[in-house]
Design an enzyme around this catalytic site. Structure first.
Site, PDB file in Angstrom:
ATOM      1  N   ASP A 161      -6.430   1.780   1.762  1.00  0.00           N
ATOM      2  CA  ASP A 161      -6.265   0.375   2.137  1.00  0.00           C
ATOM      3  C   ASP A 161      -5.985  -0.492   0.916  1.00  0.00           C
ATOM      4  OD1 ASP A 161      -8.904   1.043   1.283  1.00  0.00           O
ATOM      5  OD2 ASP A 161      -9.529  -0.970   1.828  1.00  0.00           O
ATOM      6  N   GLU A 162      -5.504  -1.666   1.185  1.00  0.00           N
ATOM      7  CA  GLU A 162      -5.364  -2.736   0.196  1.00  0.00           C
ATOM      8  C   GLU A 162      -4.795  -2.262  -1.134  1.00  0.00           C
ATOM      9  OE1 GLU A 162      -8.838  -5.791   1.604  1.00  0.00           O
ATOM     10  OE2 GLU A 162      -9.458  -4.244   0.208  1.00  0.00           O
TER      11      GLU A 162
END
Lengths: 619, 619
Positions: A327-328
């Site tokens: 993620d991210e």
């Protein structure tokens, strides 16, 4: 117990002051009706008249299969019964089975390695003459033992099991709790207590978030610099990992480790800057929020490193699943570095998302070679992703549905972020797979369940329990019990009971609040402060972060750390207000109760104000 | 902190219901007068005007000697300051010294092995420009760091150290806490917390009572049957012992192990019946009270066994002292066995006491050969005993005085039995060496100090903290501070502060009560039960034993286990009553306060009565 001489003195003084002392009388009502305090609620429960009376002769024995794990679980259940009832139950071995009052008939061990499709079902029947627990696997029997312990209730003078017939199995096979140990590390003891709590409410996946920008929390013998340089000395040794995996397995909990890549990887890159996308960090990240460092997906050495690193992990974590985060991911260099850009052109990767998808496919190949399945946060769901991947949806329910439509398995986490500090009731009503979801029956099977998430910017050893519990128990019921079990009032009633039981297992979610208040006030005389605090709760992650500019180095010892999320008064007052507005104006009972509550609250304020004048932390 | 939306809702509702809400105002009073919360009180303290303001730049450094132990203690003190003030103090190394605001000047390490005559003195001076801690040894400096942490106080908005000059050294060199782990075993974590608490109040001897009729609690590699057969699996491994010794040494606490002989030895004799005085037990003793089994003092093999056993111990416990118990020896066979009687005639031992004295001399010889000194309970004080022995007086002050007159060193325990459940005030006023003791100055030096005793018939892991603390802190002051420090009111005022501080170290003496009440009631709604319980306290050992016929197998989960000894209300009411009786009849303030207290108490009764109807354990 006998009241001591000091209490006798009190009574004498009370008489001298002419204050009436009520004496205690006890009526032995022998009720056998079931008080259903079970959490999670079983799939089916039929109550019958009658009860099984618990006596010191109560014993447990297996009549078919037994194993050290099952035996240990039976011992632990007996210990809990002993603690709960004060009956000096014998500590005999469980294998001496057939003559026992609790007969446990298990067909077999279940799988050598617990997996997603494990059979966790059991039946439990209680009559006046005995208790029968039956299950296909030791796992099912161990779940049933938890139900048995929860089933104990008291009449006026005795402990009993109400006559019931319970047929139970989980709605979802993946019922997890993720805890982030990167932003704040927790000692092994805290993890063990957490696993005890998880087992009590039938959760079965401990998702161990082990690496973050703020710290690399697991020892690598192949790459020791990861913790030497990236952990501030706060990490789990390989012995710790073995101990936690063993402890979890004894409780039929799978351990899924997470190693964040290619983003959230500052701590990796401190130790091995050569793995960075051209630009490496100078130091472990102290700030929270998303960093813009990432592993370099355009270099073969990165994959060689990951291959060796994950190979070492595979020996430590027997579970079939490994979580790679995903993620991210932010890396400006993916857009600016000529070398990375050239790599992308060569591999026909049109943008950063495609580059990360390439990275994911390479890591998936490594994991497959290690006989592991891959799990990742929903960003990994891109068109080119092979189907053999589990998507953990954190940004909403849409990725889960979208994934299932495309044939991906998934678990829901959006809606279960405990650090958002919502109420148990709010989390409780989030369903991983509502009837309304536009999926075919086949697609619905791909939704494996859900995972509660505890990100740890604002928790540490002395506050984590109250952030996890008892709200986790309410969500655990969502994952286990039938979809129709949605009565919030009844959930709160049972949550009060289960919460105290969890504390008896060693968790400190209830006592941490008072301890924190005492520490802030510097005295144990906190009656008014406690009253006042009971109406407050901590703010959610973002709100606090924005206001206090917290970082890894912030000392978490303020009022906001002491108070609990979803304090019992919140729901109580909500109910009163609700009833007050619903009832005819002539019925003033609720209004009066509300007024009394506010008066007590207001009465506490002068003393709290006095107390707050002193310690700056409290003020 | 920001009050969350739920609290905003409350405030809005309060406004709607027209209940006034007081708003908070904060006045920054910059008081620099010392609030003396120190416990134990130092031998000399001079306060000056002014203060040293604590800021995030506060740092500590050694200017002369340093060592890993001192460095670790400085780090721990900084951690405690960080926790207490919320200031993000840097975590730098202490050796980078001269520029620091807290300068620590230590002359040397002190003795390699801490011993009775260790120099524990230190001076601490605080001015507006800096803090100086000086000591001859690391031990003294580590004691001074505890004082420093206790000295932190708050003005309205800041944390500060008041300007003081402290010159401190202990009144007695032997300041101990004995805990019996034979009757109930405690996990290593509980021991560590206990050691943290001991260090905070400057106790320096952990007396580890490791063997009892009810269990043999320490592993022997030479004689593994001792724990295999005599411990129910509850014992400390040799690694545990090494860890505890190390942990204690880091806190400048000596560890004196006790191996009870020749009596209180049922657990030895289960494993090695050939060591018994003719008659060996069938099983580990479950009952409490005194057993009538004893090691055989009339057989050479007994001494060979003890020689080997203590030889193995000597490698585990570096301290110069070993406690051999020696109390309450009862063996009918010493009077009836022809073989033992013949042995006694041969050695001219006229009675059982003389036989035990012979045994003690033989054991003393073994210990001397191992370069150890012997400690024993006061029964060992018999005419033929050599002088190089420390007498621990448990039956009264007379043996201590009698011993000193005869040239024996001694420590007082009579008067410090925590399981008698007396109040802190009562223990506090017992002096190991009152001015009135009829001893010469030379004889007075033989009184080394005192030891608090916690016998564990009625405690286990979840109640031991509240039985130990905070009363132990009051007695610790008796052992450290000048004889004239006897103001009970002031002691209780400071005890409230130190008690909360001890909890912040990880002890649970305050939170255990509520947790116990919640568990008994099965709900977290225990307001009235808490009020009611606050006026009760557990009965002393004998009273409970006589009434409940407790044994090693009794489950300790009753009301009497939940409530605390010496609850704060006891002393509060005592004061009020005292003042009420002293004041003119026209002054009704105390009477009114008393009446209010009893009214609150009486008002709690109906709810408590309702709650008690349900769980049998609570009723």
């Amino acid at each position: 117990m006998k009241i001591s001489s000091w209490a006798q003195f009190l009574v004498r003084t009370a008489i001298a002051l002419a204050i009436p002392c009520t004496s205690f009388s006890q009526t032995a009502s022998s009720s056998a009706a079931i008080v259903n305090n079970l959490m999670p609620q079983p799939s089916s429960l039929t109550a019958a008249p009658g009860r099984f009376l618990l006596t010191p002769q109560f014993s447990a024995g297996t009549t078919r299969f037994n194993s050290p794990r099952l035996d240990a679980a039976i011992h632990e259940a007996m210990r809990q019964l002993r603690q709960k009832t004060g009956l000096a139950l014998a500590e005999q071995s469980a294998s001496a089975g057939a003559g026992s009052q609790l007969k446990i008939a298990v067909q077999g061990a279940g799988e050598e390695l617990q997996f997603v499709e494990e059979d966790e079902s059991y039946t439990l029947s209680v009559s006046s003459t005995g208790v029968h627990l039956e299950a296909a696997t030791a796992v099912g029997a161990i779940r049933g033992l938890q139900t048995l312990v929860q089933l104990v209730q008291s009449s006026g003078s005795e402990y009993e099991l109400p006559a019931v017939s319970i047929r139970d199995s989980p709605r979802f096979p993946w019922r997890g709790l993720m805890i982030d140990f990167g932003r704040h590390f927790e000692p092994v003891d805290v993890l063990k207590c957490t696993l005890d709590g998880m087992a009590a409410v039938k959760l079965n996946v401990f998702h161990w978030h082990l690496t973050e920008d703020q710290g690399f929390r697991i020892e690598s013998k192949l790459f020791p610099k990861l913790t030497i340089m990236g952990s501030d000395g706060l990490f789990y040794t390989q012995e710790d990992v073995a101990e936690i995996v063993r402890y979890a397995r004894a409780r039929c909990i799978r351990v899924v480790p997470e190693f964040e890549m290619p983003g959230h990887s500052t701590a990796w890159l401190i130790a091995y800057p050569e793995l960075a996308s051209d630009r490496a960090p100078d130091s472990i990240r102290r700030e929270f929020g998303v960093s813009d460092f990432a592993l370099d997906p355009a270099r073969e050495e990165t994959y060689q490193f990951i291959q060796r690193f994950l190979g070492e992990r595979a020996g430590l974590f027997p579970d079939a699943y490994v979580h790679i985060g995903g993620d991210e991911t932010v890396s400006p260099e993916w857009k600016t570095s000529p070398r990375i850009q050239a790599f992308m052109r060569e591999h026909q990767l049109k943008d950063s998302e495609a580059l990360q998808a390439y990275f994911n496919r390479r890591v998936l190949k490594i994991l497959t070679g290690l006989h592991k399945h891959m799990v990742g946060w929903d960003e990994i769901l891109t068109p080119a992703l092979p189907r053999d991947v589990v998507i953990q949806s954190w940004q909403g329910e849409a990725p889960l549905v979208k994934g299932a439509e495309q044939g991906y398995q998934g678990v829901l986490s959006a809606g279960y972020y405990l650090d958002a500090m919502k109420s148990a009731g709010e989390y409780y009503l989030v369903d991983p797979l509502p009837s309304s979801a536009p999926l075919t029956p086949e697609q619905r099977k791909l939704v494996l369940g859900g995972e509660i998430c505890m990100f740890s910017e604002h928790v540490y050893a002395r506050t984590i329990d109250s952030r996890l519990w008892p709200r986790t128990a309410a969500i655990a019921e969502r994952f286990w019990s039938p979809e129709q079990v949605t009565d919030v009032d009844d959930m709160y009633r049972r949550l009060d009971v289960v919460s105290v039981r969890l504390e008896a297992l060693g968790l400190r979610h209830l006592s941490q609040e008072d301890a924190g208040l005492r520490e802030l006030a510097g005295t144990e005389h906190i009656d008014e402060l406690r009253t006042f605090a009971s109406a407050l709760e901590p703010v959610g992650f973002h709100e606090r972060y924005d206001q206090q500019k917290t970082s890894r180095l912030t000392v978490l010892d303020r009022f906001v750390d002491a108070v609990r999320p979803d304090p019992p008064s919140r729901y109580g007052i909500e109910r009163l207000t609700h009833d007050f507005l619903k009832r005819p104006k002539t019925d003033t009972a609720d209004r009066d109760a509300l007024r009394r509550w506010f008066e007590v609250m207001a009465a506490s304020v002068p003393a709290v104000e006095r107390q707050m004048k002193q310690p700056p932390l409290l003020a």
